[in-house]
Design an enzyme around this catalytic site. Structure first.
Site, PDB file in Angstrom:
ATOM      1  N   ALA A  11       0.819  -1.211   0.000  1.00 56.96           N
ATOM      2  CA  ALA A  11       0.000   0.000   0.000  1.00 56.96           C
ATOM      3  C   ALA A  11       0.852   1.261   0.000  1.00 56.96           C
ATOM      4  O   ALA A  11       0.599   2.204  -0.754  1.00 56.96           O
ATOM      5  CB  ALA A  11      -0.941   0.005   1.200  1.00 56.96           C
ATOM      6  N   ARG A  21       3.486  10.167  -9.776  1.00 55.01           N
ATOM      7  CA  ARG A  21       3.113  10.241 -11.197  1.00 55.01           C
ATOM      8  C   ARG A  21       2.072  11.332 -11.432  1.00 55.01           C
ATOM      9  O   ARG A  21       2.118  12.050 -12.434  1.00 55.01           O
ATOM     10  CB  ARG A  21       2.572   8.892 -11.676  1.00 55.01           C
ATOM     11  CG  ARG A  21       3.634   7.824 -11.858  1.00 55.01           C
ATOM     12  CD  ARG A  21       3.099   6.635 -12.636  1.00 55.01           C
ATOM     13  NE  ARG A  21       1.984   5.991 -11.967  1.00 55.01           N
ATOM     14  CZ  ARG A  21       2.115   5.009 -11.077  1.00 55.01           C
ATOM     15  NH1 ARG A  21       3.321   4.577 -10.742  1.00 55.01           N
ATOM     16  NH2 ARG A  21       1.056   4.461 -10.521  1.00 55.01           N
ATOM     17  N   SER A  38       9.195  -3.144  -0.634  1.00 58.35           N
ATOM     18  CA  SER A  38       8.536  -3.515  -1.886  1.00 58.35           C
ATOM     19  C   SER A  38       8.663  -5.005  -2.194  1.00 58.35           C
ATOM     20  O   SER A  38       8.901  -5.398  -3.329  1.00 58.35           O
ATOM     21  CB  SER A  38       9.128  -2.686  -3.041  1.00 58.35           C
ATOM     22  OG  SER A  38       8.354  -2.809  -4.209  1.00 58.35           O
ATOM     23  N   CYS A  42       3.418 -12.525  -0.249  1.00 57.54           N
ATOM     24  CA  CYS A  42       2.664 -13.718  -0.642  1.00 57.54           C
ATOM     25  C   CYS A  42       3.564 -14.785  -1.266  1.00 57.54           C
ATOM     26  O   CYS A  42       3.162 -15.947  -1.372  1.00 57.54           O
ATOM     27  CB  CYS A  42       1.554 -13.342  -1.625  1.00 57.54           C
ATOM     28  SG  CYS A  42       0.311 -12.237  -0.910  1.00 57.54           S
ATOM     29  N   VAL A  79       8.644   4.742  13.068  1.00 55.29           N
ATOM     30  CA  VAL A  79       7.814   5.900  13.405  1.00 55.29           C
ATOM     31  C   VAL A  79       7.143   5.620  14.746  1.00 55.29           C
ATOM     32  O   VAL A  79       6.359   4.680  14.885  1.00 55.29           O
ATOM     33  CB  VAL A  79       6.769   6.188  12.318  1.00 55.29           C
ATOM     34  CG1 VAL A  79       5.877   7.356  12.738  1.00 55.29           C
ATOM     35  CG2 VAL A  79       7.450   6.500  10.991  1.00 55.29           C
ATOM     36  N   ASP A 279      -3.218  -3.362   4.913  1.00 54.43           N
ATOM     37  CA  ASP A 279      -3.629  -4.311   5.938  1.00 54.43           C
ATOM     38  C   ASP A 279      -3.904  -3.686   7.300  1.00 54.43           C
ATOM     39  O   ASP A 279      -4.426  -4.358   8.195  1.00 54.43           O
ATOM     40  CB  ASP A 279      -2.561  -5.396   6.107  1.00 54.43           C
ATOM     41  CG  ASP A 279      -2.489  -6.338   4.919  1.00 54.43           C
ATOM     42  OD1 ASP A 279      -3.300  -6.186   3.986  1.00 54.43           O
ATOM     43  OD2 ASP A 279      -1.611  -7.224   4.918  1.00 54.43           O
ATOM     44  N   ASN A 301      -2.759  -3.049  -2.539  1.00 57.72           N
ATOM     45  CA  ASN A 301      -2.244  -2.329  -3.701  1.00 57.72           C
ATOM     46  C   ASN A 301      -3.279  -1.363  -4.276  1.00 57.72           C
ATOM     47  O   ASN A 301      -2.954  -0.221  -4.627  1.00 57.72           O
ATOM     48  CB  ASN A 301      -1.795  -3.325  -4.778  1.00 57.72           C
ATOM     49  CG  ASN A 301      -0.394  -3.836  -4.546  1.00 57.72           C
ATOM     50  OD1 ASN A 301       0.587  -3.157  -4.807  1.00 57.72           O
ATOM     51  ND2 ASN A 301      -0.289  -5.053  -4.028  1.00 57.72           N
ATOM     52  N   TYR A 422     -13.238 -22.073 -24.919  1.00 60.32           N
ATOM     53  CA  TYR A 422     -13.165 -23.532 -24.849  1.00 60.32           C
ATOM     54  C   TYR A 422     -12.069 -24.069 -25.756  1.00 60.32           C
ATOM     55  O   TYR A 422     -11.959 -23.685 -26.924  1.00 60.32           O
ATOM     56  CB  TYR A 422     -14.495 -24.182 -25.251  1.00 60.32           C
ATOM     57  CG  TYR A 422     -14.341 -25.613 -25.702  1.00 60.32           C
ATOM     58  CD1 TYR A 422     -13.932 -26.598 -24.784  1.00 60.32           C
ATOM     59  CD2 TYR A 422     -14.554 -25.988 -27.022  1.00 60.32           C
ATOM     60  CE1 TYR A 422     -13.764 -27.911 -25.187  1.00 60.32           C
ATOM     61  CE2 TYR A 422     -14.385 -27.300 -27.439  1.00 60.32           C
ATOM     62  CZ  TYR A 422     -13.983 -28.265 -26.517  1.00 60.32           C
ATOM     63  OH  TYR A 422     -13.796 -29.559 -26.910  1.00 60.32           O
ATOM     64  N   TRP A 430     -18.546 -27.360 -22.011  1.00 58.80           N
ATOM     65  CA  TRP A 430     -19.343 -26.572 -21.072  1.00 58.80           C
ATOM     66  C   TRP A 430     -18.430 -26.231 -19.900  1.00 58.80           C
ATOM     67  O   TRP A 430     -18.123 -27.099 -19.076  1.00 58.80           O
ATOM     68  CB  TRP A 430     -20.566 -27.350 -20.576  1.00 58.80           C
ATOM     69  CG  TRP A 430     -21.687 -27.394 -21.560  1.00 58.80           C
ATOM     70  CD1 TRP A 430     -21.960 -28.375 -22.449  1.00 58.80           C
ATOM     71  CD2 TRP A 430     -22.689 -26.398 -21.749  1.00 58.80           C
ATOM     72  NE1 TRP A 430     -23.064 -28.070 -23.194  1.00 58.80           N
ATOM     73  CE2 TRP A 430     -23.532 -26.859 -22.781  1.00 58.80           C
ATOM     74  CE3 TRP A 430     -22.965 -25.152 -21.158  1.00 58.80           C
ATOM     75  CZ2 TRP A 430     -24.639 -26.127 -23.231  1.00 58.80           C
ATOM     76  CZ3 TRP A 430     -24.059 -24.440 -21.608  1.00 58.80           C
ATOM     77  CH2 TRP A 430     -24.877 -24.909 -22.627  1.00 58.80           C
TER      78      TRP A 430
END
Length: 446
Positions: A11, A21, A38, A42, A79, A279, A301, A422, A430
């Protein structure tokens, strides 16, 4: 204008990058108590498994790369305090133990979450680990050669992914879960498929057992539960996480569900010019129509990016989550989205279930297998409320199709009309999503 970010993983750095940006003239400083930034947390179980050879591969961008972008990232800096009225933070340099005050115009709190460590006897013995960051993973990897038996406490995402990591190393694995089933965010019949698969693979699964203590002299030697004692050379604690929100609370920022930092859908906290994401926060759940604490990297993110955009002058709103998740454990894939039956009952939904056996690919193509799919449908409207998938390779990613239907408030008739791809290596003619929709339609008519 100066933006200060607390936290340098998903985050925090997503926010910093997006803000830069959008507003290149913005001065941005990021502070983290960690050494690594960074990184893809996961991926840690797969690094421990040694599917990923180096921890460097988990790092998306370095401090130097952010510096080139005009973002200053300061590591090993804790901090300790936020002063909203003065618009300052107090930062402690962990290398030299010195404090400094840093000014900000806007502040983003992205302090993440920490693994829950209950105050049990022996919890501080050596070789009891959590899986939060790269140093944690390195400690676990270092201990594996000295380990024959490992006990994993917790049968959720992290716990089950660690089963796969240790299985690759040939360890004797026991999973202890206090709840009656593994994977508490899916239904018991679906979780049962996972438990049976693990047992077939030689993993000892102990559901409905409560850990009472850890025994040993210096290092852990056994785990005692209310039903037995299990020898352990190593223990992994994976019973969940709690948001790192104390810093915000001390600053007078309001907390919400499960003590996460409360924000609006622009990621603004209760204090002007202070945002939160990832989080340490909750997220708006489209089906709950309220905040929910479901910490996932995807959400972190997205929230970070949106917060960065708004800090730079934007006016975007977080669209919300529906609890979509996916994982792999040995030869099984698991996917879930929307509501399970417990959640649907809690929300007083009038619903029915459709459970079918599904193929992953064409039955005549090598690698074909069978899985299980559950669709949860609202009775009156036919809207899709939830879905769970458990099965062999190629099954779980279909959860994204159902997630899109739920997000767009589609009905089972809408789902049945989807033009899905498919070819024998990928799907039966299916697709399971269409199969489930058609079975649900037939059941709806009855």
């Amino acid at each position: 204008m100066k933006l200060v970010v607390i936290g340098a993983v998903a985050a925090g750095l997503s926010a910093a990058s997006k803000a830069k940006r959008e507003k290149p003239e913005l001065e941005i400083e990021v502070y983290t108590s960690e050494e690594h930034i960074s990184y893809g947390a996961c991926g840690l179980p797969y690094y421990i498994e040694e599917k990923i050879g180096s921890s460097e591969k988990l790092i998306a961008r370095t401090k130097e790369e952010f510096k080139k972008q005009g973002i200053k990232v300061v590591t090993k800096s804790l901090v300790e305090q936020i002063n909203p009225e003065e618009k300052t933070i107090l930062v402690k340099d962990l290398d030299n133990d010195e404090n400094k005050t840093v000014n900000f115009d806007s502040l983003l709190i992205a302090t993440g979450a920490s693994p829950i460590m209950p105050p049990l006897d022996g919890i501080n013995l050596d070789n009891i680990f959590t899986v939060k960051n790269i140093p944690d993973a390195d400690k676990i990897k270092k201990q594996i050669p000295n380990t024959k038996k490992v006990v994993i406490v917790g049968g959720g995402y992290i716990g089950l992914e660690m089963v796969e990591a240790f299985y690759a190393h040939g360890l004797d694995i026991t999973v202890i879960e206090m709840a009656p089933q593994l994977m508490g965010n899916i239904d018991s019949d679906m979780a049962g498929v996972i438990a049976e698969h693990l047992k077939e693979k030689g993993v000892n699964v102990c559901s409905g057992e409560k850990v009472e203590s850890f025994q040993g002299e210096k290092a852990v030697e056994s785990v005692k539960t209310d039903k037995g004692t299990y020898h352990a050379d190593m223990v992994i604690m994976a019973i969940g996480v709690s948001p790192n929100s104390q810093l915000a609370k001390n600053a007078g920022i309001k907390l919400g569900v499960k003590n996460s930092i409360k924000t609006n859908r622009k990621m603004e906290t209760s204090v002007k010019d202070i945002y939160a994401a990832g989080d340490c926060t909750a997220a708006y759940h489209l089906l709950y129509e309220d905040d929910a604490y479901i910490p996932l990297g995807t959400t972190a993110n997205k929230q970070g990016r949106l917060a960065g955009e708004n800090i730079a002058g934007g006016n975007s709103h977080f669209q919300g989550i529906i609890g979509t998740g996916i994982m792999k454990v040995l030869d099984l894939e698991v996917g879930r989205t929307g509501l399970n039956t417990r959640e649907a009952k809690q929300l007083e939904k009038d619903f029915y279930e459709t459970v079918i056996t599904i193929p992953n690919i064409a039955g005549y193509y090598p690698g074909h297998g069978k899985g299980k799919m559950k669709l949860i449908v609202e009775k009156g409207s036919g809207k899709v409320l939830g879905c769970q998938l458990v099965g062999p390779k190629g099954i779980a990613k279909r959860i994204d199709t159902v997630a899109a239907c739920i997000h767009n408030e589609n009905t089972i008739w809408d789902m049945a009309k989807l033009d899905l791809a498919y070819a024998p290596p990928f799907s039966p003619v299916w697709d399971p999503v269409l199969m489930a929709a058609n079975v649900a339609i037939n059941k709806f008519k009855k």
